[in-house]
Design a protein around this motif. Structure first.
Motif, short mmCIF file in Angstrom:
data_model
loop_
_atom_site.label_atom_id
_atom_site.label_comp_id
_atom_site.label_asym_id
_atom_site.label_seq_id
_atom_site.Cartn_x
_atom_site.Cartn_y
_atom_site.Cartn_z
N TRP A 7 0.86 -1.11 -0.14
CA TRP A 7 0.08 0.03 -0.08
C TRP A 7 0.92 1.28 0.08
O TRP A 7 1.51 1.41 0.84
CB TRP A 7 -0.80 -0.10 1.30
CG TRP A 7 -1.64 1.24 1.50
CD1 TRP A 7 -1.62 2.23 2.27
CD2 TRP A 7 -2.76 1.75 0.53
NE1 TRP A 7 -2.37 3.22 2.10
CE2 TRP A 7 -3.43 2.87 1.13
CE3 TRP A 7 -3.19 1.05 -0.64
CZ2 TRP A 7 -4.45 3.52 0.49
CZ3 TRP A 7 -4.53 1.81 -1.17
CH2 TRP A 7 -4.98 3.14 -0.68
N TYR A 8 0.88 1.98 -1.02
CA TYR A 8 1.64 3.24 -1.24
C TYR A 8 1.28 4.29 -1.90
O TYR A 8 0.07 3.97 -2.72
CB TYR A 8 2.91 2.58 -1.72
CG TYR A 8 3.13 2.14 -3.26
CD1 TYR A 8 3.05 2.77 -4.18
CD2 TYR A 8 2.57 0.52 -3.42
CE1 TYR A 8 3.26 2.43 -5.46
CE2 TYR A 8 2.57 0.07 -4.63
CZ TYR A 8 2.73 0.89 -5.76
OH TYR A 8 2.63 0.27 -6.88
N GLY A 9 1.80 5.15 -2.00
CA GLY A 9 1.21 6.46 -2.79
C GLY A 9 2.35 6.77 -3.89
O GLY A 9 3.59 6.39 -3.75
N TYR A 10 1.73 7.20 -4.99
CA TYR A 10 2.66 7.52 -6.19
C TYR A 10 2.07 8.59 -6.94
O TYR A 10 0.75 8.52 -7.51
CB TYR A 10 2.64 6.32 -7.27
CG TYR A 10 3.47 6.70 -8.55
CD1 TYR A 10 4.84 6.93 -8.48
CD2 TYR A 10 2.91 6.81 -9.63
CE1 TYR A 10 5.55 7.02 -9.49
CE2 TYR A 10 3.73 7.01 -10.87
CZ TYR A 10 4.92 7.27 -10.64
OH TYR A 10 5.91 7.44 -12.02
N LYS A 11 2.60 10.08 -6.91
CA LYS A 11 1.92 11.16 -7.36
C LYS A 11 0.70 11.47 -6.68
O LYS A 11 0.75 11.49 -5.52
CB LYS A 11 1.92 11.02 -8.60
CG LYS A 11 3.31 10.85 -9.75
CD LYS A 11 3.21 10.83 -11.18
CE LYS A 11 4.50 10.80 -11.76
NZ LYS A 11 4.43 10.96 -13.19
N ASN A 12 -0.20 11.55 -7.50
CA ASN A 12 -1.44 11.80 -6.93
C ASN A 12 -2.42 10.62 -6.79
O ASN A 12 -3.72 10.93 -6.68
CB ASN A 12 -2.30 12.95 -7.56
CG ASN A 12 -2.65 12.55 -8.88
OD1 ASN A 12 -1.95 11.88 -9.58
ND2 ASN A 12 -3.80 13.15 -9.43
N CYS A 54 -5.01 -2.01 -7.51
CA CYS A 54 -5.96 -1.10 -7.26
C CYS A 54 -5.45 0.29 -7.38
O CYS A 54 -4.61 0.53 -6.43
CB CYS A 54 -6.86 -1.56 -6.09
SG CYS A 54 -7.57 -3.19 -6.13
N ILE A 55 -5.83 1.20 -8.20
CA ILE A 55 -5.24 2.44 -8.27
C ILE A 55 -6.61 3.42 -7.95
O ILE A 55 -7.56 3.41 -8.39
CB ILE A 55 -4.72 2.80 -9.55
CG1 ILE A 55 -3.67 1.83 -9.99
CG2 ILE A 55 -4.06 4.25 -9.54
CD1 ILE A 55 -3.17 2.08 -11.28
N PHE A 56 -6.30 4.16 -6.69
CA PHE A 56 -7.31 5.24 -6.50
C PHE A 56 -6.61 6.67 -6.48
O PHE A 56 -5.57 6.82 -5.97
CB PHE A 56 -7.71 4.67 -4.90
CG PHE A 56 -8.31 3.52 -4.64
CD1 PHE A 56 -9.45 3.16 -4.76
CD2 PHE A 56 -7.37 2.59 -4.25
CE1 PHE A 56 -9.85 1.85 -4.53
CE2 PHE A 56 -7.83 1.34 -3.85
CZ PHE A 56 -9.25 0.96 -4.13
#
Length: 247
Positions: free
Chosen positions: A167-172, A243-245
Protein backbone atom coordinates in the motif's frame (compact mmCIF):
# COMPACT_ATOMS: atom_id res chain seq x y z
CA UNK A 1 -43.41 -8.26 -29.26
CA UNK A 2 -43.67 -7.82 -33.05
CA UNK A 3 -42.91 -4.08 -32.75
CA UNK A 4 -39.88 -4.85 -30.55
CA UNK A 5 -38.61 -7.33 -33.14
CA UNK A 6 -39.01 -4.81 -35.95
CA UNK A 7 -37.28 -2.11 -33.92
CA UNK A 8 -34.36 -4.47 -33.15
CA UNK A 9 -33.86 -5.13 -36.89
CA UNK A 10 -33.42 -1.40 -37.54
CA UNK A 11 -30.68 -0.97 -34.93
CA UNK A 12 -27.00 -0.67 -35.98
CA UNK A 13 -24.97 -3.90 -35.81
CA UNK A 14 -22.77 -2.83 -32.81
CA UNK A 15 -25.94 -2.06 -30.79
CA UNK A 16 -27.47 -5.41 -31.77
CA UNK A 17 -24.33 -7.22 -30.67
CA UNK A 18 -24.27 -5.33 -27.36
CA UNK A 19 -27.93 -6.20 -26.68
CA UNK A 20 -27.22 -9.83 -27.55
CA UNK A 21 -24.25 -9.83 -25.15
CA UNK A 22 -26.39 -8.37 -22.33
CA UNK A 23 -29.07 -11.01 -22.92
CA UNK A 24 -26.41 -13.74 -22.78
CA UNK A 25 -24.95 -12.29 -19.56
CA UNK A 26 -28.44 -12.24 -17.99
CA UNK A 27 -29.13 -15.80 -19.13
CA UNK A 28 -25.76 -17.02 -17.81
CA UNK A 29 -26.34 -15.25 -14.49
CA UNK A 30 -29.74 -16.90 -13.94
CA UNK A 31 -28.31 -20.31 -14.84
CA UNK A 32 -25.25 -19.85 -12.61
CA UNK A 33 -27.06 -18.54 -9.53
CA UNK A 34 -29.61 -21.36 -9.85
CA UNK A 35 -26.80 -23.92 -10.00
CA UNK A 36 -24.86 -22.37 -7.10
CA UNK A 37 -27.91 -22.45 -4.82
CA UNK A 38 -29.20 -25.82 -6.05
CA UNK A 39 -26.00 -27.66 -5.05
CA UNK A 40 -26.19 -26.97 -1.28
CA UNK A 41 -29.98 -27.29 -1.35
CA UNK A 42 -29.67 -30.76 -2.91
CA UNK A 43 -27.29 -31.83 -0.11
CA UNK A 44 -29.63 -30.55 2.61
CA UNK A 45 -32.71 -32.04 0.92
CA UNK A 46 -31.00 -35.43 0.54
CA UNK A 47 -30.02 -35.61 4.20
CA UNK A 48 -33.45 -34.51 5.41
CA UNK A 49 -35.12 -37.10 3.21
CA UNK A 50 -32.85 -39.78 4.65
CA UNK A 51 -33.54 -38.67 8.22
CA UNK A 52 -37.30 -38.86 7.67
CA UNK A 53 -37.04 -42.44 6.43
CA UNK A 54 -34.73 -43.74 9.13
CA UNK A 55 -36.04 -44.62 12.58
CA UNK A 56 -32.65 -45.27 14.22
CA UNK A 57 -29.45 -43.45 13.30
CA UNK A 58 -26.04 -43.73 14.90
CA UNK A 59 -25.31 -40.55 16.90
CA UNK A 60 -21.83 -40.19 15.37
CA UNK A 61 -23.23 -40.37 11.84
CA UNK A 62 -26.06 -38.01 12.81
CA UNK A 63 -23.55 -35.38 13.94
CA UNK A 64 -21.79 -35.66 10.57
CA UNK A 65 -25.10 -35.11 8.76
CA UNK A 66 -25.86 -32.01 10.85
CA UNK A 67 -22.38 -30.61 10.16
CA UNK A 68 -22.84 -31.06 6.39
CA UNK A 69 -26.26 -29.42 6.48
CA UNK A 70 -24.94 -26.55 8.57
CA UNK A 71 -21.97 -25.92 6.25
CA UNK A 72 -24.20 -25.92 3.18
CA UNK A 73 -26.68 -23.53 4.81
CA UNK A 74 -23.76 -21.16 5.55
CA UNK A 75 -22.70 -21.44 1.91
CA UNK A 76 -26.19 -20.43 0.71
CA UNK A 77 -26.24 -17.55 3.19
CA UNK A 78 -22.87 -16.30 1.89
CA UNK A 79 -23.99 -16.54 -1.77
CA UNK A 80 -27.16 -14.56 -1.02
CA UNK A 81 -25.21 -12.00 1.04
CA UNK A 82 -22.69 -11.48 -1.78
CA UNK A 83 -25.50 -11.20 -4.35
CA UNK A 84 -27.23 -8.51 -2.29
CA UNK A 85 -23.96 -6.60 -1.85
CA UNK A 86 -23.18 -6.86 -5.56
CA UNK A 87 -26.68 -5.64 -6.44
CA UNK A 88 -26.21 -2.58 -4.21
CA UNK A 89 -22.78 -1.86 -5.70
CA UNK A 90 -24.03 -2.19 -9.29
CA UNK A 91 -26.93 0.18 -8.60
CA UNK A 92 -24.86 2.39 -6.29
CA UNK A 93 -27.51 1.96 -3.58
CA UNK A 94 -25.35 2.85 -0.59
CA UNK A 95 -26.41 4.61 2.59
CA UNK A 96 -22.94 5.40 3.97
CA UNK A 97 -21.58 8.81 3.08
CA UNK A 98 -18.14 9.21 1.55
CA UNK A 99 -15.46 10.08 4.09
CA UNK A 100 -11.66 9.90 4.45
CA UNK A 101 -10.70 6.28 5.22
CA UNK A 102 -7.43 5.26 6.88
CA UNK A 103 -6.56 2.29 4.64
CA UNK A 104 -3.38 1.52 6.61
CA UNK A 105 -5.52 0.69 9.64
CA UNK A 106 -7.78 -1.63 7.60
CA UNK A 107 -4.82 -3.48 6.06
CA UNK A 108 -3.12 -4.02 9.45
CA UNK A 109 -6.25 -5.84 10.68
CA UNK A 110 -6.65 -7.83 7.45
CA UNK A 111 -2.97 -8.83 7.60
CA UNK A 112 -3.58 -10.46 11.00
CA UNK A 113 -6.67 -12.21 9.55
CA UNK A 114 -4.64 -13.38 6.53
CA UNK A 115 -2.16 -15.18 8.80
CA UNK A 116 -5.04 -17.00 10.50
CA UNK A 117 -6.80 -17.87 7.20
CA UNK A 118 -3.53 -19.21 5.75
CA UNK A 119 -3.45 -21.67 8.67
CA UNK A 120 -1.22 -24.68 8.14
CA UNK A 121 -0.29 -23.71 4.56
CA UNK A 122 2.74 -21.95 6.10
CA UNK A 123 2.74 -19.24 3.44
CA UNK A 124 5.10 -16.31 3.66
CA UNK A 125 2.77 -13.28 3.86
CA UNK A 126 4.28 -9.81 4.05
CA UNK A 127 2.72 -6.35 4.33
CA UNK A 128 4.60 -3.24 3.18
CA UNK A 129 2.94 0.14 3.71
CA UNK A 130 3.84 3.73 2.97
CA UNK A 131 3.06 6.51 5.42
CA UNK A 132 -0.63 6.76 6.35
CA UNK A 133 -2.68 7.41 3.22
CA UNK A 134 -6.38 8.28 3.29
CA UNK A 135 -8.83 7.46 0.51
CA UNK A 136 -12.22 9.14 0.27
CA UNK A 137 -14.77 6.35 0.19
CA UNK A 138 -16.86 3.87 2.15
CA UNK A 139 -15.05 1.79 4.76
CA UNK A 140 -17.11 -1.41 4.51
CA UNK A 141 -16.79 -1.51 0.72
CA UNK A 142 -13.02 -1.03 0.87
CA UNK A 143 -12.72 -3.74 3.54
CA UNK A 144 -14.67 -6.10 1.26
CA UNK A 145 -12.39 -5.27 -1.68
CA UNK A 146 -9.13 -5.88 0.18
CA UNK A 147 -10.48 -8.96 1.98
CA UNK A 148 -11.57 -10.59 -1.29
CA UNK A 149 -8.22 -9.97 -3.01
CA UNK A 150 -6.17 -11.15 -0.01
CA UNK A 151 -8.21 -14.32 0.57
CA UNK A 152 -8.08 -15.11 -3.15
CA UNK A 153 -4.28 -14.94 -3.06
CA UNK A 154 -4.23 -17.28 -0.05
CA UNK A 155 -6.62 -19.77 -1.70
CA UNK A 156 -4.72 -20.01 -4.97
CA UNK A 157 -1.18 -19.94 -3.62
CA UNK A 158 0.20 -23.34 -2.58
CA UNK A 159 1.72 -24.23 0.78
CA UNK A 160 4.99 -22.39 1.53
CA UNK A 161 4.16 -19.91 -1.27
CA UNK A 162 4.77 -16.17 -1.06
CA UNK A 163 2.21 -13.34 -0.88
CA UNK A 164 3.17 -9.67 -0.78
CA UNK A 165 0.64 -6.94 0.12
CA UNK A 166 1.66 -3.36 -0.68
CA UNK A 167 0.00 0.00 0.00
CA UNK A 168 1.75 3.15 -1.18
CA UNK A 169 1.34 6.54 -2.79
CA UNK A 170 2.57 7.52 -6.23
CA UNK A 171 2.12 11.09 -7.44
CA UNK A 172 -1.59 11.84 -6.79
CA UNK A 173 -2.63 8.17 -6.61
CA UNK A 174 -2.96 5.59 -3.81
CA UNK A 175 -2.03 2.08 -4.88
CA UNK A 176 -2.97 -1.28 -3.37
CA UNK A 177 -1.06 -4.19 -4.85
CA UNK A 178 -1.10 -7.89 -3.97
CA UNK A 179 1.40 -10.27 -5.56
CA UNK A 180 1.57 -14.06 -5.23
CA UNK A 181 3.47 -16.96 -6.77
CA UNK A 182 0.37 -19.15 -6.98
CA UNK A 183 -1.26 -21.13 -9.79
CA UNK A 184 -1.87 -18.07 -11.97
CA UNK A 185 -4.55 -17.35 -14.57
CA UNK A 186 -4.36 -17.85 -18.32
CA UNK A 187 -4.54 -14.79 -20.59
CA UNK A 188 -7.85 -15.86 -22.13
CA UNK A 189 -9.49 -15.99 -18.67
CA UNK A 190 -8.22 -12.66 -17.32
CA UNK A 191 -10.86 -10.48 -19.08
CA UNK A 192 -13.66 -12.65 -17.64
CA UNK A 193 -12.64 -13.35 -14.04
CA UNK A 194 -14.48 -10.29 -12.69
CA UNK A 195 -17.78 -11.57 -14.12
CA UNK A 196 -20.37 -12.89 -11.65
CA UNK A 197 -19.89 -16.63 -10.98
CA UNK A 198 -17.14 -16.97 -13.58
CA UNK A 199 -14.66 -19.62 -12.43
CA UNK A 200 -11.39 -20.63 -14.06
CA UNK A 201 -11.51 -24.00 -12.29
CA UNK A 202 -15.05 -24.68 -11.04
CA UNK A 203 -14.29 -27.69 -8.86
CA UNK A 204 -11.28 -26.08 -7.19
CA UNK A 205 -13.17 -22.82 -6.53
CA UNK A 206 -16.00 -24.64 -4.78
CA UNK A 207 -13.58 -26.75 -2.74
CA UNK A 208 -12.01 -23.50 -1.49
CA UNK A 209 -15.42 -22.22 -0.41
CA UNK A 210 -15.65 -19.39 -2.93
CA UNK A 211 -18.99 -18.04 -4.12
CA UNK A 212 -17.69 -16.93 -7.52
CA UNK A 213 -18.65 -13.32 -6.70
CA UNK A 214 -15.56 -12.00 -4.89
CA UNK A 215 -13.81 -10.49 -7.89
CA UNK A 216 -17.05 -9.07 -9.29
CA UNK A 217 -17.54 -7.29 -5.95
CA UNK A 218 -13.90 -6.11 -5.97
CA UNK A 219 -14.27 -4.63 -9.47
CA UNK A 220 -17.43 -2.70 -8.56
CA UNK A 221 -15.92 -1.34 -5.34
CA UNK A 222 -12.93 -0.02 -7.30
CA UNK A 223 -15.20 1.53 -9.96
CA UNK A 224 -17.44 3.11 -7.28
CA UNK A 225 -14.32 4.72 -5.79
CA UNK A 226 -13.30 6.15 -9.20
CA UNK A 227 -10.36 3.76 -9.31
CA UNK A 228 -8.87 1.23 -11.68
CA UNK A 229 -8.31 -2.52 -11.28
CA UNK A 230 -5.39 -4.03 -13.20
CA UNK A 231 -4.87 -7.81 -13.33
CA UNK A 232 -1.61 -9.41 -14.47
CA UNK A 233 -1.05 -13.14 -14.32
CA UNK A 234 0.78 -16.08 -15.79
CA UNK A 235 -0.11 -19.75 -15.35
CA UNK A 236 2.25 -21.46 -12.93
CA UNK A 237 4.01 -18.22 -11.95
CA UNK A 238 1.42 -16.22 -10.03
CA UNK A 239 -0.75 -13.12 -10.17
CA UNK A 240 -0.62 -9.41 -9.43
CA UNK A 241 -3.79 -7.47 -8.64
CA UNK A 242 -3.40 -3.67 -8.57
CA UNK A 243 -6.03 -1.16 -7.43
CA UNK A 244 -5.32 2.50 -8.21
CA UNK A 245 -7.30 5.18 -6.35
CA UNK A 246 -7.29 8.97 -6.53
CA UNK A 247 -6.03 10.50 -3.28
Amino acid sequence: MKKDSELLKKLPLPVKLHIKHLEQVRSDFIANVSHELRTPLTVIHGYLEGLLKETEIDKKFLKKIYQQMYQNSIRMEKIIGDLLLLSRLENEEVSDELKPINVNKILKLLYVDAKIISGNKQQEINLIMDKIIYVVGREEELKSLFYNLITNAIKYTPSHGKILIKWYGYKNKAIFKIEDNGIGISKKNIPRITERFYRVDKSRSRENGGTGLGLAIAKHVVVNHHGQLIIESEVGKGSVFTCIFPI
